[in-house]
Write an enzyme that holds these catalytic residues in place. Structure first.
Site, PDB file in Angstrom:
ATOM      1  N   ASP A 147     -15.238   8.006  -9.291  1.00  0.00           N
ATOM      2  CA  ASP A 147     -14.762   7.041  -8.252  1.00  0.00           C
ATOM      3  C   ASP A 147     -15.779   6.389  -7.373  1.00  0.00           C
ATOM      4  O   ASP A 147     -16.967   6.895  -7.411  1.00  0.00           O
ATOM      5  CB  ASP A 147     -13.625   7.839  -7.363  1.00  0.00           C
ATOM      6  CG  ASP A 147     -12.857   7.295  -6.720  1.00  0.00           C
ATOM      7  OD1 ASP A 147     -12.619   5.939  -6.707  1.00  0.00           O
ATOM      8  OD2 ASP A 147     -11.619   8.174  -6.399  1.00  0.00           O
ATOM      9  N   MET A 148     -15.431   5.655  -6.638  1.00  0.00           N
ATOM     10  CA  MET A 148     -16.371   4.932  -5.523  1.00  0.00           C
ATOM     11  C   MET A 148     -15.616   4.376  -4.572  1.00  0.00           C
ATOM     12  O   MET A 148     -14.742   3.321  -4.744  1.00  0.00           O
ATOM     13  CB  MET A 148     -17.187   4.016  -6.304  1.00  0.00           C
ATOM     14  CG  MET A 148     -18.575   3.636  -5.384  1.00  0.00           C
ATOM     15  SD  MET A 148     -18.155   2.437  -4.247  1.00  0.00           S
ATOM     16  CE  MET A 148     -18.013   0.748  -4.929  1.00  0.00           C
ATOM     17  N   ASN A 149     -15.463   4.993  -3.250  1.00  0.00           N
ATOM     18  CA  ASN A 149     -14.534   4.390  -2.393  1.00  0.00           C
ATOM     19  C   ASN A 149     -14.971   3.798  -1.109  1.00  0.00           C
ATOM     20  O   ASN A 149     -14.116   3.941  -0.131  1.00  0.00           O
ATOM     21  CB  ASN A 149     -13.804   6.023  -2.088  1.00  0.00           C
ATOM     22  CG  ASN A 149     -12.795   6.237  -3.036  1.00  0.00           C
ATOM     23  OD1 ASN A 149     -11.838   5.534  -3.325  1.00  0.00           O
ATOM     24  ND2 ASN A 149     -12.840   7.462  -3.408  1.00  0.00           N
ATOM     25  N   ASP A 186      -4.665   1.778  -7.236  1.00  0.00           N
ATOM     26  CA  ASP A 186      -3.730   2.982  -6.651  1.00  0.00           C
ATOM     27  C   ASP A 186      -2.416   2.767  -6.523  1.00  0.00           C
ATOM     28  O   ASP A 186      -1.410   3.704  -6.103  1.00  0.00           O
ATOM     29  CB  ASP A 186      -4.287   3.639  -5.319  1.00  0.00           C
ATOM     30  CG  ASP A 186      -5.583   4.402  -5.412  1.00  0.00           C
ATOM     31  OD1 ASP A 186      -5.955   4.670  -6.365  1.00  0.00           O
ATOM     32  OD2 ASP A 186      -6.396   4.566  -4.455  1.00  0.00           O
TER      33      ASP A 186
HETATM   34  C1  DGJ Z   1      -9.305   6.787  -5.064  1.00  0.00           C
HETATM   35  C2  DGJ Z   1      -8.605   6.867  -6.343  1.00  0.00           C
HETATM   36  O1  DGJ Z   1      -8.362   5.603  -6.513  1.00  0.00           O
HETATM   37  C3  DGJ Z   1      -7.450   7.805  -6.353  1.00  0.00           C
HETATM   38  O2  DGJ Z   1      -6.950   7.741  -7.550  1.00  0.00           O
HETATM   39  C4  DGJ Z   1      -7.980   9.131  -5.999  1.00  0.00           C
HETATM   40  O3  DGJ Z   1      -8.740   9.640  -6.887  1.00  0.00           O
HETATM   41  C5  DGJ Z   1      -8.559   9.250  -4.607  1.00  0.00           C
HETATM   42  N1  DGJ Z   1      -9.641   7.998  -4.498  1.00  0.00           N
HETATM   43  C6  DGJ Z   1      -9.228  10.604  -4.517  1.00  0.00           C
HETATM   44  O4  DGJ Z   1      -9.972  10.468  -3.338  1.00  0.00           O
END
Ligand code: DGJ
Length: 741
Positions: free
Chosen positions: A480-482, A550
């Site tokens: 993941d990369m947020n 998401d």
């Molecule tokens: C963002 C992802 O898109 C989600 O599916 C989930 O893994 C969250 N991060 C977790 O922090």
């Protein structure tokens, strides 16, 4: 002349280069002045072009004469790799500051080579070779001793042209590279429409269609990742083009960082398409003897509209981009802990969920965010990649073994590019983050970004992940990369080179991905960035599947998948049945609609809590069985967008062996007494019959294609008294399966 197989021809005669396969021809030449001039791109030409003339000259006075050549004005000449500083005033593919302090460049033909097959790029993901030829044309700026290699790869069995550029400094002074586009194509004046994909979190891949405006239209990213704001993809559609017919010229980039695709309509209505790294805030200093390699741009031409274009991309991505180790492998059905438990995961909870997973027939447990030391919410612990000692007292390997003992696979979530200031790692290495002197680093989701320009950081993270995987119990990684990048600077990179940091970061990312995926070829990697914030051909080169969004509500998801499908085959996407009311938009929908929206994606799962699983156990079990029964069907087939309106989506999918056909009909809002429509199937065998599996009705392929299938399927009792209908109400859908008999 060079011929590969029956069809692929790269001919270079009389200074004309002609690349032709069964899908397209691409032709250019060395002009009188040594400038590489573009001649033609489009449907395959049957005869080689031996002579041609550019009718681009105007009759006005005062036209600029390039290097003294009368009436030769680069503004009016379609070119292969345009520069700036002489007689062309449009945005250039190449822009570089030389030792004299100006940015005037003149690139002329020097020599060319034809190589069979194709080389992989060093340090960057690139399309695989095999049944292809590559033409390399070397250009030179004689004054500053700059060499540019333009690479063109044409495949025997794909409608794509892969291009890149490599710059070499043979001079004795430093150069500053500004625009280094991977490719440039000058199209003749015509009416074109642009289709592009834009969005944001939870509404990725929204499509927009517009006429090409005068001036420059640019989709780009300066967020450090390819981003959901503008997917690195554009389709230029000739005026009359639609889903099934007409010429489409599309472009994407095998790159995951700051990209730019620019469409410029000039004063003579001619169009320039540039594809490459975003030149904004980019500057690369190239010392004598050094070279710079651009990422690869991929162009797909279709004369059969958007459907034809998508099929070209789908087949190319499967064959030449997506990792080969999972290419034809059905993906395990799974339960993901995210929307079932969020950060409240612990050993007991996960083991209980594993039992629930077994009870409905799922095959893998994915432990999402929240498993590592101190991670009770999103404010801490990124960087400390070891299990939380309170919530997972026996550790991850032990948990994985217990889950495997239940007959399941085990997968885990990581976000290895990030760090929280509340972490052991940050305490020890506060200078391991992207930052700029004197500036407060902005937080995104409470986190900072690790400095992947720093080799120590990359090695540290590699070791942590290596340790996690070397136990041998992890079958799947969700990477993941947020957050977007801000205050981008690296303490490790010299002051004068700070504008290189975004690209150097991506090179660091690719180096770790390449090492890990090579070392663990049997681990299934899933690409995620707050959903589809970095879903691009670069990440897909390392990871077999991607979490596109998401948005787990089916209505939101339908639009995202529809948008995605222009470029990506659905066998690189994952989907799950999420909760209802949906956590993102509050919509209440049925379990079957939540499943159906993602039914053609390769990876199917659920993310529901115990009580939701218990409440819907029967239906979930049936759907999981359906997903398992068809998991290999959903790999490698042909996907068709049959209908998309404000209220209806209808998609068809044919398996790669042509034995099964799936039809999904989805309406958003219901209404009474709806008129029927005839949805016409495509791609069936007209002399074969197809059995509708839910009621054993037989239809002729010919009739299904010519007369269509009547929908919506409101209610019906068939001869065998089996009732099969489309549920009443909003957001309802029906998935039909047909088998060829
Ligand atoms: C963002 C992802 O898109 C989600 O599916 C989930 O893994 C969250 N991060 C977790 O922090």
């Amino acid at each position: 002349m060079n011929i590969l197989g029956e069809n692929v021809i790269i001919a270079s005669e009389k200074n004309i280069f002609s690349l032709t396969n069964k899908y397209y021809s691409y032709v250019f030449c060395v002009g009188g002045n040594g400038i590489l001039e573009h001649i033609y791109y489009g449907a395959p030409l049957t005869d080689p072009i031996n002579s041609f003339s550019h009718h681009y000259k105007t009759h006005r006075d005062g036209v600029l004469h390039f290097q003294g050549k009368k009436n030769y004005n680069l503004s009016e000449i379609p070119q292969e790799y345009p520069t700036f500083g002489s007689t062309d005033f449009r945005f250039p593919a190449f822009h570089c500051k030389n030792k004299d302090g100006n940015t005037i460049s003149v690139l002329k033909y020097k020599e060319h080579f034809i190589i069979s097959d194709k080389k992989l790029l060093n340090g960057l993901p690139s399309a695989r070779g095999g049944k292809c030829n590559t033409l390399i044309v070397r250009l030179e700026d004689n004054l500053h001793k700059i060499e540019v290699d333009l690479a063109y790869t044409i495949y025997e069995n794909h409608g794509v042209l892969v291009r890149s550029s490599k710059i070499k400094n043979h001079g004795n002074k430093k150069l500053e590279l500004r625009n280094i586009y991977s490719s440039s194509i000058d199209f003749p004046a015509s009416q074109y429409k642009i289709l592009h994909l834009h969005g944001s979190w939870s509404r990725e891949f929204s499509e927009e269609t517009m006429s090409v405006p005068m001036g420059r239209f640019v989709i780009d990213s300066n967020r450090g990742s390819s981003s959901a704001a503008h997917s690195p993809f554009i389709a230029l559609c000739e005026d009359q083009c639609n889903e099934v017919s007409g010429n489409v010229y599309s472009s994407s980039l095998i790159y995951s960082g700051n990209h730019s695709i620019s469409v410029e309509k000039g004063e003579f209505n001619n169009i320039r398409l540039l594809t490459g790294i975003n030149p904004f805030n980019f500057n690369w200093s190239l010392s004598p003897g050094e070279s710079f390699q651009s990422p690869e741009a991929v162009h797909a031409f279709s004369k059969n509209g958007l459907r034809g274009m998508s099929h070209i991309w789908h087949s190319f991505i499967r064959e030449k981009i997506a990792p080969i180790n999972f290419k034809n492998k059905p993906r395990p059905t799974y339960i993901n802990t995210w929307e079932s438990s969020y950060f409240k995961v612990n050993q007991e909870e996960v083991l209980n969920l594993a039992d629930k997973a077994v009870s409905i027939g799922l095959e893998m447990v994915v432990l999402d965010d929240g498993w590592f030391e101190g991670r009770n919410d999103d404010s801490s612990s990124l960087g400390d990649w070891y299990a939380d000692s309170n919530r997972f007292p026996d550790g991850i390997q032990d948990l994985a073994i217990k889950i495997k003992n239940k007959g399941l696979k085990f997968g885990i979530w990581v976000e290895p590019e990030m760090i929280n200031t509340r972490s052991e790692l940050y305490k020890k290495n506060p200078d391991w983050v992207l930052m700029a002197p004197g500036r407060i680093s902005s937080l995104g989701r409470n986190q900072l970004i690790l400095d992947y320009c720093n080799e120590d950081v990359v090695n540290y993270i590699f070791d942590k992940l290596d340790k996690l995987l070397s136990g041998g119990n992890i079958d799947y990684i969700k990477w993941d990369m947020n957050r977007n990048m801000s205050e981008v600077g690296s303490p490790k990179v010299a002051k004068q080179k700070q504008l290189e940091v975004p690209h150097r970061y991506i090179l660091g990312l690719y180096s770790i991905l390449s090492r890990l995926t090579k070392k663990y070829p049997n681990v299934l990697f899933e690409n995620c960035a707050s959903g589809g914030n970095r879903l691009d051909l670069g990440m897909l080169s390392y990871m077999s599947q991607s979490w596109p969004s998401d948005m787990s509500d089916p209505i939101g998801r339908l639009k995202i998948i529809n948008g995605c499908s222009y470029l990506f085959p659905l066998d690189v996407l994952s989907a799950y049945i999420g909760p209802s009311p949906n956590h993102q938009n509050g919509r209440i929908t049925s379990v079957s609609s939540r499943f159906n929206a993602g039914a053609f994606c390769a990876a199917q799962g659920v993310s529901l809590n115990y009580s939701d699983i218990d409440k819907n156990k029967g239906e979930l079990t049936d759907l999981v069985n359906f997903a398992k029964e068809h998991s290999s069907d959903m790999i490698g087939g042909n996907f068709y967008r049959l209908k998309k309106s404000d209220n209806v989506f209808c998609w068809q999918y044919i398996t790669k062996d042509y034995e099964k056909v799936f039809l999904l009909y989805f309406h958003i809002l219901s209404g009474p007494n709806k008129p029927f429509e005839h949805i016409k199937f495509v791609g069936l065998e007209k002399n074969s019959d197809y059995l509708q599996v839910c009621n054993d009705k037989l239809y002729s392929g010919n009739l299904l294609m010519e007369n269509g299938f009547t929908l919506p399927y409101v209610s019906m009792t068939d001869d065998n008294n089996k009732v099969s209908y489309m549920p009443k109400g909003d957001f309802s859908s029906k998935l039909f399966v047909f088998k060829k008999v």
